[in-house]
Design a protein around this motif. Sequence first.
Motif, PDB file in Angstrom:
ATOM      1  N   THR A  28      35.969  37.844  41.498  1.00 23.05           N
ATOM      2  CA  THR A  28      35.390  39.017  41.532  1.00 23.05           C
ATOM      3  C   THR A  28      35.923  39.959  42.591  1.00 23.05           C
ATOM      4  OG1 THR A  28      33.315  38.542  40.287  1.00 23.05           O
ATOM      5  CG2 THR A  28      33.418  40.626  41.404  1.00 23.05           C
ATOM      6  N   SER A  31      39.704  40.545  41.970  1.00 28.17           N
ATOM      7  CA  SER A  31      39.812  41.295  41.125  1.00 28.17           C
ATOM      8  C   SER A  31      39.625  42.866  41.402  1.00 28.17           C
ATOM      9  CB  SER A  31      38.984  41.053  39.725  1.00 28.17           C
ATOM     10  OG  SER A  31      39.033  39.742  39.306  1.00 28.17           O
ATOM     11  N   LEU A  32      38.507  43.076  42.080  1.00 27.62           N
ATOM     12  CA  LEU A  32      38.550  44.352  42.949  1.00 27.62           C
ATOM     13  C   LEU A  32      39.458  44.721  43.567  1.00 27.62           C
ATOM     14  CD1 LEU A  32      34.691  44.154  43.075  1.00 27.62           C
ATOM     15  CD2 LEU A  32      35.888  45.425  41.357  1.00 27.62           C
ATOM     16  N   SER A  35      42.406  46.787  42.454  1.00 27.49           N
ATOM     17  CA  SER A  35      42.327  48.048  42.364  1.00 27.49           C
ATOM     18  C   SER A  35      43.015  49.176  43.133  1.00 27.49           C
ATOM     19  CB  SER A  35      40.798  48.452  42.234  1.00 27.49           C
ATOM     20  OG  SER A  35      40.005  48.237  43.586  1.00 27.49           O
ATOM     21  N   TYR A  43      35.267  48.402  34.677  1.00 30.04           N
ATOM     22  CA  TYR A  43      34.714  47.088  34.919  1.00 30.04           C
ATOM     23  C   TYR A  43      33.707  46.786  33.394  1.00 30.04           C
ATOM     24  CZ  TYR A  43      33.424  43.002  37.453  1.00 30.04           C
ATOM     25  OH  TYR A  43      33.244  41.500  38.026  1.00 30.04           O
ATOM     26  N   SER A  45      31.384  44.283  32.410  1.00 29.11           N
ATOM     27  CA  SER A  45      30.431  43.341  32.939  1.00 29.11           C
ATOM     28  C   SER A  45      29.391  42.614  31.826  1.00 29.11           C
ATOM     29  CB  SER A  45      29.445  43.808  34.099  1.00 29.11           C
ATOM     30  OG  SER A  45      28.672  42.877  34.659  1.00 29.11           O
ATOM     31  N   ILE A  53      28.683  45.699  41.785  1.00 23.37           N
ATOM     32  CA  ILE A  53      30.159  45.971  41.916  1.00 23.37           C
ATOM     33  C   ILE A  53      30.260  47.071  42.720  1.00 23.37           C
ATOM     34  CG2 ILE A  53      32.012  46.592  40.423  1.00 23.37           C
ATOM     35  CD1 ILE A  53      31.048  43.509  39.973  1.00 23.37           C
ATOM     36  N   LEU A  67      35.517  54.429  39.517  1.00 22.26           N
ATOM     37  CA  LEU A  67      35.034  53.129  38.828  1.00 22.26           C
ATOM     38  C   LEU A  67      34.411  53.719  37.647  1.00 22.26           C
ATOM     39  CD1 LEU A  67      34.274  50.272  38.641  1.00 22.26           C
ATOM     40  CD2 LEU A  67      32.149  51.003  40.033  1.00 22.26           C
ATOM     41  N   PHE A  69      32.085  51.751  34.809  1.00 23.49           N
ATOM     42  CA  PHE A  69      31.321  50.636  34.743  1.00 23.49           C
ATOM     43  C   PHE A  69      30.791  50.497  33.343  1.00 23.49           C
ATOM     44  CE2 PHE A  69      27.753  47.766  34.988  1.00 23.49           C
ATOM     45  CZ  PHE A  69      28.016  46.662  35.570  1.00 23.49           C
ATOM     46  N   ILE A  94      39.029  45.141  34.032  1.00 21.89           N
ATOM     47  CA  ILE A  94      38.601  44.019  34.311  1.00 21.89           C
ATOM     48  C   ILE A  94      37.267  43.570  33.427  1.00 21.89           C
ATOM     49  CG2 ILE A  94      37.190  42.527  36.105  1.00 21.89           C
ATOM     50  CD1 ILE A  94      38.382  44.461  38.287  1.00 21.89           C
ATOM     51  N   ASP A  96      34.611  40.633  32.709  1.00 18.36           N
ATOM     52  CA  ASP A  96      33.861  39.888  33.581  1.00 18.36           C
ATOM     53  C   ASP A  96      32.484  39.215  32.907  1.00 18.36           C
ATOM     54  OD1 ASP A  96      32.572  37.941  35.300  1.00 18.36           O
ATOM     55  OD2 ASP A  96      32.088  39.429  36.970  1.00 18.36           O
TER      56      ASP A  96
END
Length: 408
Positions: A28, A31-32, A35, A43, A45, A53, A67, A69, A94, A96
């Motif tokens: 994780t 992956s961030l 950015s 993201y 999730s 996050i 971001l 989310f 991403i 996850d």
Amino acid sequence: MKERSPLKIAATKGYVTLIKGHPGTGKTLFSLSASAYFGKIKYISYSEPESYIKEKLKNTTNKKVELKFLNVIGNSEIVISEILDGLKSGYLVIIDSINALLENFKEKRPIEQILYGSSKTKNGTLLMIYEGESESEADYISDAILNFGYTEIKGRKIRSIKVIKDRNFPVREAPFLFTIVNNKIKIFNTSLKFKLDSLSAIKRVDMPESPYKMLEESDVLVKVSKEVHNELIKLMKVFFATFYKKKGMKVLLELAEEENEDFVKNIIVNLAGENFIPIFIKKPYLKSYEEAKDYLTQLEKYLADQDSGILISDTLSEEGFASSEASLYSKFLQEKNWILKKHLIRKLTFTYENYVSTTFQEKYSDAIKSFIDFYGTLVWISEKPLGNAYAIEVKNAGGFILKNYKLV
């Protein structure tokens, strides 16, 4: 073409990268970290809350990153459209985790094809986090596969990333070592190759471990892998000598016949100033016990007025003697150690791990460190007593910099 670092791979526009590994291996955070190359991420999730996050992202990069989310638990019907929208808008998307996404769809193959085709026709990039290391359906649609895990070096498990696949680029045989510093990923690439006499200035030197704490053990042996350049061993000797001298210790620094005393002095002045020059002892290449005895006589003269201190040396000039007359070399070491202990002199000795002399030196050492070149990454490990491992980064940025990172 050259092989690429993991972050360069993950940041490739239009790429689909599969990031595999067990929980807690750094997937994780990595992956961030990617950015920073995009400035905006979406993201998707299936497990982590948004607050987690956001906090991770804030600590991961100094750059401002937008971001978006999406918690898709219970919202699986909208996930594909959200991914496609993110890719179309040029986001780093991403997922996850890809395990959870595929489990929500009975016909996995069409979903995989949609994800792969969309990343190729859109402006964005797709990172898919996979829990575990086993082969999966996602392997076949990925441009790149990165395995997160641990590499064992001298009995230590060190975080690493193995590039399994990087479409159209070669991949290197060895994994990349990495650590986590202040919630940031630090990946170690090949260290700078340099010549000692080409150093224009020394800006910063961070020694591995605490050099002062090392001397709680009186005699320290540093075993160096054969890949580490001799020039770096010479430089490390000078760095340690300067450190101990600045701490007020009496320091004797052995120099080989070909080493330039004036040049070594200039390095020390650069590091600490003219008041911290150690005592230099010139040591010839020893080929026989008679030559070794002459050297011990010279050493006794240097130590005549010494009642404490440290001798910093290497075994490069002793290997011929150790190889040809092993029993007499052992006798020489016994006599040398007796002289040093009589004058309360501690030892810091550098030796190559494959040398004959190393086997004998180990018998007279209270502590043993390993200094290894792991495919271009310099690693320092405390073997005896069991201790920490450090990666040493060497670079030249307007001056020579040596910095160490604890491998956790």
